[in-house]
Design an enzyme around this catalytic site. Structure first.
Site, short mmCIF file in Angstrom:
data_model
loop_
_atom_site.label_atom_id
_atom_site.label_comp_id
_atom_site.label_asym_id
_atom_site.label_seq_id
_atom_site.Cartn_x
_atom_site.Cartn_y
_atom_site.Cartn_z
N ASP A 311 0.76 -1.13 -0.23
CA ASP A 311 -0.19 0.14 -0.14
C ASP A 311 0.88 1.09 -0.07
OD1 ASP A 311 -2.13 1.69 -0.03
OD2 ASP A 311 -3.39 0.64 1.59
N GLU A 507 -9.89 7.62 4.55
CA GLU A 507 -9.14 7.14 5.37
C GLU A 507 -8.18 7.96 6.27
OE1 GLU A 507 -5.56 5.19 3.62
OE2 GLU A 507 -6.18 6.00 1.79
C1 BGC Z 1 -5.28 3.29 0.48
C2 BGC Z 1 -5.44 2.25 -0.78
C3 BGC Z 1 -5.27 2.76 -2.01
C4 BGC Z 1 -4.01 3.41 -2.14
C5 BGC Z 1 -3.84 4.02 -3.50
C6 BGC Z 1 -3.97 3.97 0.05
O1 BGC Z 1 -3.86 4.93 0.77
O2 BGC Z 1 -5.12 2.27 1.71
O3 BGC Z 1 -6.83 1.70 -0.46
O4 BGC Z 1 -5.55 1.65 -3.06
O5 BGC Z 1 -3.79 4.54 -1.14
O6 BGC Z 1 -4.37 5.21 -3.58
#
Ligand code: BGC
Length: 622
Positions: A311, A507
Site C-alpha cells: 500500500d 481513510e
Molecule cells: C489506500 C489504498 C489505495 C492506495 C492508492 C492507500 O492510502 O489505503 O486503499 O488503493 O492508497 O491510492
C-alpha cells in the site's frame, strides 16, 4: 496520513538522470528488431508461462527491479518512468491530468505506455487507479453507491454488473488496473473506512466479491474492458482495536482466519489478479513484514498466483519511523510483496533493492518470483497486444445505461428502519418539505474517494441529488419546497423529509473515536421540522450507521440511504413506493457509540440488528 502529497519531494533525485543516461546508451547498442526472429514473449499464441520465462531470460537486474516498482504519476514523467524501467504508475486519490476527461486520461496513460514500449524490451507499463465506486477520479463518471450500500442491497449479481460497468469506464480512459474491491470486514464503525466494507460479516465480502468477476471478466483479458482487480487490504484492516485506521488487529490467528480470511479465499477462487497488503498490524507486527501471512498463507496455502502489491508508502511504517530503510525494503520483499507502491521514492527504492541483492540478503529467486507474477498478469491481461486505451469504450462512460444501473443499486441499497405509515409518500396532491444538509449536495451524497481522495461538499460531479429525485417524482397537484435549514416550514405541509448525516471523508480523517451521532446542524434541522407537528421522515446519508437513539421517538420514518453516489433519484424511487424496499442492514446499528464494537452474534443488543430492514405494507409496486 495528513495529505496525499505528504511524501512529495521538491527536487528530482539525481539517480533518475543517471538511469536515463544508461538507458540511452543501451538503446543505441540494441540490435535491430528486424534482424532477429520475433521472440517468444511477443508471440500471443505462446503460453503465458513460456512468454514469462522467455522474457525473464532477456531481462537484466535493472529491468527486474524496475518491474517491481510503482510510482505516482506526479513523481515521474513518462520518459523518467521508462528510464527507470518502472513496472507501473498510479494515480493516488485525486491525482488527475490537467484535463480531467476521458480523453485527458487516455492521452496521459497512453503517453506512459508509449514511453514504456519504446524501451529495448518494450515491456508495457500497467496503470493503476482507485475506482472504488465507479471510476471516481474522473469527472463525469458514473458514481455508484459505496460498498456499505451495496452490502445492504444483498444482490451479488448487481454488484458484478457494477464491476463490469466500472471496468468499461476505467478501460476507456486507459488504466488497466483497479485497486478494488476492498474486502475488508469492518468490525468497528468508528473506523473511517467502514463504508468501503460490504459489511461486518465475512459473508458480505465473500458474496460481493462477484465484483471481481465484473472487473476482470470470467477470465482476465478475455473480453474488452477487462481490468486487473485488487483484493484489499490483506489482512485484518477492518479488525483493528477500536477501529483505528492503520491500527493493530489484536486477535488470535484463529479469529483472523475465521473473520478476515474468507473473502480473500473467495477472491482467489474468482481469479483475482492482485492483492494489496494492509497498512495495519497483526498482533503488533506490520502486515507489510508478515512473511508467514503473505508467503505461507496467501501464496502457498491459498495458492494465490497473482501479484502482491504494497500500500501507499506503507513499507515506511514497518519500523515506525518516517521514510524507508534498507531493512524495510529487505523485510517487505522477503515477506513476499512483489510490487512496491513507493509513490514518491522510486529511485531510492531501486537503489536500496539493488544493494540488498548485491549483499545477498534478497535472493535472485525472490526477484524472479516477483517478476513472474507481475509479468504473468500483464500477459494475461493482454497488455502486450493491446497496451493502449480502448477509446471505443468511451461511449459507455457515464452513459445512461450505467447511470440506470447505479440508480437500481441506490434503490436496492435503501434500508427502511422505521415506518409508522408515513411512507411511501403520495405522488399526487402532496405538500412536501425537504430539508437537511445532505438533501441537495452531490458531494455529500457521494462521500470520500469522489474526484478527490477525501471527497468534498458541493456540486462537484454531474448527477441527480436526492432533492432532484424527489422533485422529479412528485406528481400532479404536489409541491416540493426545499430549505436546507428547514426555515419556512409550517403546519400546512403533509410531510417533512430531513436528509441528514455525514460529510465526506476517507481513510484516517474518517475515524470517529469519540462517537458518530447527528451533528448540531442536523439536530437543529430536525427540531425545527418537528416543532411544526408535520410528520417527519429522516434519511441518513452516511458511511456508517449513526447513533440516533435519542432522536428516534421524534422520527416517523427512518431510512438508511448510505452514500448513494451520482444517482440520487434511486432514493426517491423508494420514498414514493415505486420500489418496495429490499435493503437489509449489513452492519449492526449501534444503540450508542459506547456499544462499539457491536457485531452480529456477539450477544449485544444494537438499536437495529444485522439483517434488519422493513418493507411497505401499503403501496409499493415491487
Ligand atoms: C489506500 C489504498 C489505495 C492506495 C492508492 C492507500 O492510502 O489505503 O486503499 O488503493 O492508497 O491510492
Amino acid at each position: 496520513m495528513a495529505s496525499r502529497l505528504r511524501g512529495k519531494r521538491s527536487t528530482r533525485p539525481a539517480q533518475t538522470v543517471l538511469l536515463a543516461g544508461l538507458l540511452l546508451a543501451g538503446t543505441a547498442l540494441a540490435p535491430m528488431a528486424s534482424a532477429t526472429p520475433s521472440p517468444v514473449y511477443k508471440n500471443p499464441h505462446a503460453s503465458v508461462s513460456a512468454r514469462v520465462n522467455d522474457l525473464l531470460k532477456r531481462m537484466s537486474l535493472d529491468d527486474k527491479i524496475g518491474q517491481m516498482v510503482q510510482a505516482e504519476r506526479g513523481a515521474a514523467t513518462p520518459e523518467q518512468a521508462a528510464a527507470m524501467k518502472l513496472g507501473s504508475i498510479l494515480s493516488g486519490g485525486g491525482s488527475v491530468p490537467a484535463s480531467n476527461t476521458p480523453t485527458g486520461w487516455a492521452d496521459m496513460v497512453d503517453a506512459y505506455e508509449k514511453a514504456a514500449l519504446s524501451t529495448p524490451l518494450g515491456i508495457p507499463t500497467i496503470y493503476g487507479v482507485d475506482a472504488v465506486h465507479g471510476h471516481n477520479n474522473v469527472y463525469g463518471a458514473t458514481i455508484f453507491p459505496h460498498n456499505i450500500g451495496l452490502g445492504a442491497a444483498g444482490d451479488p449479481q448487481l454488484v458484478e454488473r457494477i464491476g463490469r460497468a466500472t471496468a468499461e469506464e476505467v478501460a476507456s480512459t486507459g488504466p488497466q488496473w483497479d485497486f478494488s474491491p476492498c474486502l475488508c470486514v469492518a468490525r468497528d464503525d468508528r473506523w473511517g473506512r467502514t463504508y468501503e466494507s460490504f459489511g461486518e460479516s465475512p459473508r458480505n465480502a465473500v458474496e460481493n466479491s462477484s465484483v471481481i468477476t465484473g472487473l476482470q471478466g470470467n477470465e482476465l483479458g478475455a473480453k474488452k474492458g477487462s481490468v486487473l482487480a485488487t483484493a484489499k487490504h490483506y489482512i485484518g484492516d477492518g479488525g483493528t482495536t477500536a477501529g483505528v485506521d492503520q491500527g493493530n488487529t489484536q486477535i488470535s490467528e484463529q479469529e483472523l482466519r475465521k473473520t478476515h480470511l474468507p473473502p480473500f479465499k473467495e477472491a482467489i477462487k474468482r481469479g483475482v489478479g492482485s492483492v494489496m497488503i494492509s497498512f495495519s498490524s497483526f498482533q503488533g507486527v506490520r502486515m507489510h513484514a508478515q512473511q508467514y501471512l503473505i508467503t505461507d498463507v496467501l501464496k502457498k496455502e491459498l495458492g494465490f498466483s497473482g501479484l502482491v502489491i504494497s500500500d501507499y508508502n506503507a513499507i515506511n511504517q514497518i519500523d515506525g519511523q518516517d521514510g524507508f530503510t534498507h531493512e524495510e525494503v529487505r523485510a517487505s520483499v522477503n515477506a513476499g510483496i512483489d510490487m512496491f507502491m513507493v509513490p514518491w521514492d522510486a529511485p531510492q527504492f531501486i537503489t536500496f533493492l539493488h544493494d540488498e541483492v548485491a549483499a545477498g540478503t534478497v535472493k535472485m529467486s525472490r526477484i524472479d518470483d516477483a517478476n513472474k507474477r507481475i509479468l504473468g498478469e500483464k500477459f494475461k491481461l493482454g497488455l502486450f497486444e493491446h497496451p493502449y486505451a480502448d477509446r471505443s469504450l468511451q461511449k459507455t462512460f457515464g452513459s445512461k445505461d450505467h447511470r440506470d444501473l447505479a440508480r437500481q443499486a441506490v434503490r436496492e441499497s435503501q434500508v427502511l428502519l422505521k415506518n409508522d405509515g408515513v411512507l411511501p409518500l403520495d405522488k399526487k396532491n402532496d405538500k412536501i418539505f425537504v430539508a437537511g444538509k445532505n438533501a441537495n449536495d452531490m458531494g455529500n451524497q457521494s462521500g470520500g474517494w469522489t474526484l478527490t481522495w477525501q471527497g468534498q461538499s458541493g456540486p462537484v460531479i454531474p448527477g441527480t441529488t436526492i432533492l432532484d429525485g424527489i422533485k422529479s417524482k412528485a406528481g400532479k397537484g404536489s409541491t416540493v419546497t426545499y430549505d436546507r435549514a428547514g426555515d419556512g416550514i409550517d403546519p400546512s405541509y403533509e410531510v417533512a423529509v430531513a436528509v441528514v448525516g455525514e460529510t465526506p471523508y476517507a481513510e484516517g480523517q474518517g475515524d470517529r473515536p469519540s462517537g458518530f451521532g447527528l451533528d448540531a446542524e442536523d439536530l437543529a434541522t430536525i427540531a425545527k421540522l418537528k416543532a411544526t407537528g408535520v410528520p417527519l421522515v429522516v434519511l441518513t446519508v452516511s458511511g456508517r450507521p449513526l447513533v440516533l437513539t435519542d432522536q428516534l421517538p421524534q422520527i416517523n420514518a427512518l431510512v438508511a440511504s448510505w452514500l448513494p453516489g451520482s444517482e440520487g433519484a434511486g432514493v426517491a424511487d423508494v420514498l414514493f413506493g415505486d420500489y418496495n424496499p429490499t435493503g437489509k442492514l449489513s452492519v449492526s446499528w449501534p444503540a450508542s457509540a459506547a456499544q462499539e464494537p457491536v457485531n452480529v452474534g456477539d450477544g449485544k443488543k444494537p438499536l437495529y440488528p444485522y439483517g434488519y430492514g422493513l418493507k411497505y405494507e401499503r403501496g409499493g409496486h415491487h
